[in-house]
Design an enzyme around this catalytic site. Structure first.
Site, PDB file in Angstrom:
ATOM      1  N   GLY A 196     -22.023  71.083  -2.421  1.00 54.75           N
ATOM      2  CA  GLY A 196     -22.734  71.184  -3.700  1.00 54.75           C
ATOM      3  C   GLY A 196     -24.231  71.252  -3.494  1.00 54.75           C
ATOM      4  CB  VAL A 197     -26.625  73.617  -2.447  1.00 54.26           C
ATOM      5  CG1 VAL A 197     -26.605  72.969  -1.086  1.00 54.26           C
ATOM      6  CG2 VAL A 197     -25.695  74.826  -2.474  1.00 54.26           C
ATOM      7  N   GLY A 198     -26.659  72.029  -5.847  1.00 52.47           N
ATOM      8  CA  GLY A 198     -27.313  72.150  -7.158  1.00 52.47           C
ATOM      9  C   GLY A 198     -28.682  71.493  -7.061  1.00 52.47           C
TER      10      GLY A 198
ATOM     11  CB  VAL B 229     -29.039  66.048  -6.011  1.00 48.07           C
ATOM     12  CG1 VAL B 229     -29.272  65.029  -4.908  1.00 48.07           C
ATOM     13  CG2 VAL B 229     -29.328  65.423  -7.361  1.00 48.07           C
TER      14      VAL B 229
ATOM     15  CE  LYS C 139     -24.131  58.637 -17.934  1.00 46.69           C
ATOM     16  NZ  LYS C 139     -24.853  58.709 -16.668  1.00 46.69           N
TER      17      LYS C 139
HETATM   18  P1  NAD Z   1     -25.901  70.073 -10.426  1.00 48.57           P
HETATM   19  O1  NAD Z   1     -24.984  70.438 -11.527  1.00 48.57           O
HETATM   20  O2  NAD Z   1     -27.298  70.594 -10.433  1.00 48.57           O
HETATM   21  O3  NAD Z   1     -25.262  70.508  -9.026  1.00 48.57           O
HETATM   22  C1  NAD Z   1     -23.929  70.356  -8.708  1.00 48.57           C
HETATM   23  C2  NAD Z   1     -23.556  71.494  -7.771  1.00 48.57           C
HETATM   24  O4  NAD Z   1     -22.225  71.292  -7.346  1.00 48.57           O
HETATM   25  C3  NAD Z   1     -23.623  72.868  -8.434  1.00 48.57           C
HETATM   26  O5  NAD Z   1     -24.272  73.778  -7.578  1.00 48.57           O
HETATM   27  C4  NAD Z   1     -22.158  73.218  -8.622  1.00 48.57           C
HETATM   28  O6  NAD Z   1     -21.912  74.627  -8.576  1.00 48.57           O
HETATM   29  C5  NAD Z   1     -21.538  72.526  -7.441  1.00 48.57           C
HETATM   30  N1  NAD Z   1     -20.114  72.247  -7.595  1.00 48.57           N
HETATM   31  C6  NAD Z   1     -19.428  71.888  -8.698  1.00 48.57           C
HETATM   32  N2  NAD Z   1     -18.139  71.718  -8.412  1.00 48.57           N
HETATM   33  C7  NAD Z   1     -18.006  71.970  -7.088  1.00 48.57           C
HETATM   34  C8  NAD Z   1     -16.929  71.934  -6.200  1.00 48.57           C
HETATM   35  N3  NAD Z   1     -15.694  71.638  -6.599  1.00 48.57           N
HETATM   36  N4  NAD Z   1     -17.168  72.231  -4.912  1.00 48.57           N
HETATM   37  C9  NAD Z   1     -18.410  72.544  -4.472  1.00 48.57           C
HETATM   38  N5  NAD Z   1     -19.474  72.596  -5.284  1.00 48.57           N
HETATM   39  C10 NAD Z   1     -19.265  72.307  -6.576  1.00 48.57           C
HETATM   40  O7  NAD Z   1     -25.878  68.482 -10.354  1.00 48.57           O
HETATM   41  P2  NAD Z   1     -26.908  67.516  -9.618  1.00 48.57           P
HETATM   42  O8  NAD Z   1     -27.886  66.998 -10.608  1.00 48.57           O
HETATM   43  O9  NAD Z   1     -27.357  68.166  -8.360  1.00 48.57           O
HETATM   44  O10 NAD Z   1     -25.942  66.286  -9.273  1.00 48.57           O
HETATM   45  C11 NAD Z   1     -25.025  66.358  -8.198  1.00 48.57           C
HETATM   46  C12 NAD Z   1     -24.213  65.077  -8.152  1.00 48.57           C
HETATM   47  O11 NAD Z   1     -25.093  63.964  -7.956  1.00 48.57           O
HETATM   48  C13 NAD Z   1     -23.442  64.768  -9.434  1.00 48.57           C
HETATM   49  O12 NAD Z   1     -22.252  64.108  -9.098  1.00 48.57           O
HETATM   50  C14 NAD Z   1     -24.362  63.813 -10.167  1.00 48.57           C
HETATM   51  O13 NAD Z   1     -23.645  62.980 -11.054  1.00 48.57           O
HETATM   52  C15 NAD Z   1     -24.926  63.023  -9.013  1.00 48.57           C
HETATM   53  N6  NAD Z   1     -26.228  62.416  -9.297  1.00 48.57           N
HETATM   54  C16 NAD Z   1     -27.280  63.171  -9.670  1.00 48.57           C
HETATM   55  C17 NAD Z   1     -28.511  62.576  -9.923  1.00 48.57           C
HETATM   56  C18 NAD Z   1     -29.723  63.394 -10.304  1.00 48.57           C
HETATM   57  O14 NAD Z   1     -30.849  62.858 -10.255  1.00 48.57           O
HETATM   58  N7  NAD Z   1     -29.564  64.660 -10.657  1.00 48.57           N
HETATM   59  C19 NAD Z   1     -28.667  61.179  -9.804  1.00 48.57           C
HETATM   60  C20 NAD Z   1     -27.551  60.424  -9.399  1.00 48.57           C
HETATM   61  C21 NAD Z   1     -26.332  61.053  -9.154  1.00 48.57           C
END
Ligand code: NAD
Length: 363
Positions: free
Chosen positions: A180-182, A184, A80
């Site tokens: 969390g609806v980002g 993923v 990393k």
């Molecule tokens: P992202 O930043 O797009 O989405 C995260 C969402 O969580 C956002 O909408 C944010 O507002 C919300 N959030 C943050 N803190 C919060 C809280 N305390 N309560 C509720 N919602 C909250 O991130 P992502 O890419 O969707 O990733 C989500 C998770 O999955 C992370 O932990 C990331 O490490 C993990 N992950 C992602 C991937 C990928 O391909 N993007 C792969 C493996 C793991």
């Protein structure tokens, strides 16, 4: 604490500090293990308050990647990188290219990709200075944003959990709460609704929440209530640490299966979930879809092949659940054992191929 005190005992191979005065680059690359292959892991761009916090984070994340790659059955090790700074203020072409030069000097022992604070376009820039980059945009022949693929893998994992707990992988009629609806979580929401699940969502970001509700017609609840809902499945898709001393006694779900990294505040919380009869899908197993996708890019990306490989998460979780029963361990500990066992056995074989080893020959 000295750097050596931080890395001693956990088997780290190499930690590289990178500095470029003119662009303001200050980065740390941590290679935890190349026992199974080149160390792959994203570049996090984050305003760490101290260098020590940056070091602790990059070491923890690099080690996690070793386990994730091993459990996913990939010929990859774990690494990393972190760039210290505010991505909104400090990210420039000059800085990213200076960083790319450092990645290149590692000769493929470390392969980078996007992570928190970096995006696809940034990887396209880093790639202008280094071959050892994956997860680039479609424009440059890359695989694009891995998030929808991660979500697809999580859905496969949820199906494996449904089979384990409810005797049927069909998700129709099951209730799922997504925290969390980002990137993923939003995609997962779409997949689950399509499968006929009843989905409830919560997020601190009102825009992301509104988008999920309007795109997928799901319900939202206040965040403080989400993990307490009486649902079949709780899917943590925000940040880590949702399962902690405060929340664990409030859980009313039967399964925890989501994308977030480091969902358990500690390994003991995994043991406690087992005692409570809640099935936990180990995060680094269920969320490996994005990693599988960027690994596929190193081979010359084929989306259909990548998606088919990601479907293997279903089977992999079944293996972990079986191992957990057999060894009388939490699923989290069983997944760690599985990964360590594979590293031990397969790295012995791969050692024979050291001379031809590396991404250029392997992919
Ligand atoms: P992202 O930043 O797009 O989405 C995260 C969402 O969580 C956002 O909408 C944010 O507002 C919300 N959030 C943050 N803190 C919060 C809280 N305390 N309560 C509720 N919602 C909250 O991130 P992502 O890419 O969707 O990733 C989500 C998770 O999955 C992370 O932990 C990331 O490490 C993990 N992950 C992602 C991937 C990928 O391909 N993007 C792969 C493996 C793991």
């Amino acid at each position: 604490m000295s750097v050596f005190e931080h890395i001693d005992g956990d088997g780290y191979e190499q930690v590289v500090f990178c500095s470029d005065d003119q662009s303001g680059l200050r980065a740390i690359v941590a290679i935890h293990s190349t026992a199974l292959g080149p160390a792959l892991g994203g570049t996090r761009f984050y305003p760490y308050p101290t260098e020590e916090e940056a070091l602790v984070d990059v070491l923890r994340l690099a080690r996690g990647m070793t386990y994730k790659a091993a459990a996913a059955g990939l010929d990859l090790g774990g690494g990393k990188a972190v760039i210290i700074g505010d991505p909104k203020r400090h990210k420039t072409e000059e800085l990213l290219r200076a960083y790319g030069r450092y990645v290149e000097t590692l000769g493929g022992r470390y392969i980078t990709a996007e992570d928190v604070g970096t995006a696809l376009g940034d990887m396209d820039v880093v790639r202008r200075e280094s071959r050892w980059v994956t997860g680039c945009s479609h424009t440059w022949g890359g695989s694009g944003d891995p998030s929808p693929v991660t979500a697809y893998g999580v859905m496969q994992g949820i199906k494996a959990c449904a089979l384990e707990v409810f005797g049927n992988p069909n998700l129709s009629g099951l209730s799922v709460a997504i925290q969390g609806v980002g990137k993923v979580g939003h995609a997962l929401c779409g997949y689950l609704v399509k499968e006929g699940a009843k989905v409830t969502v919560g997020d601190i970001d009102v825009d992301n929440l509104a988008r999920a509700v309007s795109d997928h017609g799901v319900e939202s609840v206040p965040l403080a209530e989400l993990h307490k809902l009486e649902v079949d499945i709780l899917a943590p898709c925000a940040l880590g640490g949702l399962i902690n001393d405060d929340t664990i006694s409030e859980l009313r779900c039967k399964v925890i299966a989501g994308a977030a990294n480091n969902q358990l505040a500690s390994d003991e919380h995994g043991d406690k979930l087992r005692d409570l009869g809640i099935l936990y899908a180990p995060d680094f197993v269920i969320n490996a879809g994005g990693l599988i996708n960027v690994e596929d890019e190193l081979r010359g990306y084929e989306r259909e092949r990548a998606m088919a490989r990601v479907e293997g998460i279903y089977r992999q979780l079944q293996n972990i659940f079986a191992l957990s029963r057999e060894r009388d361990l939490s699923t989290a500990r069983a997944a760690m054992e599985y990964a360590e066992d594979r590293i031990r056995k397969v790295s012995r074989i791969r050692l024979v191929r050291t001379s031809e080893f590396g991404p250029t020959s392997a992919h």
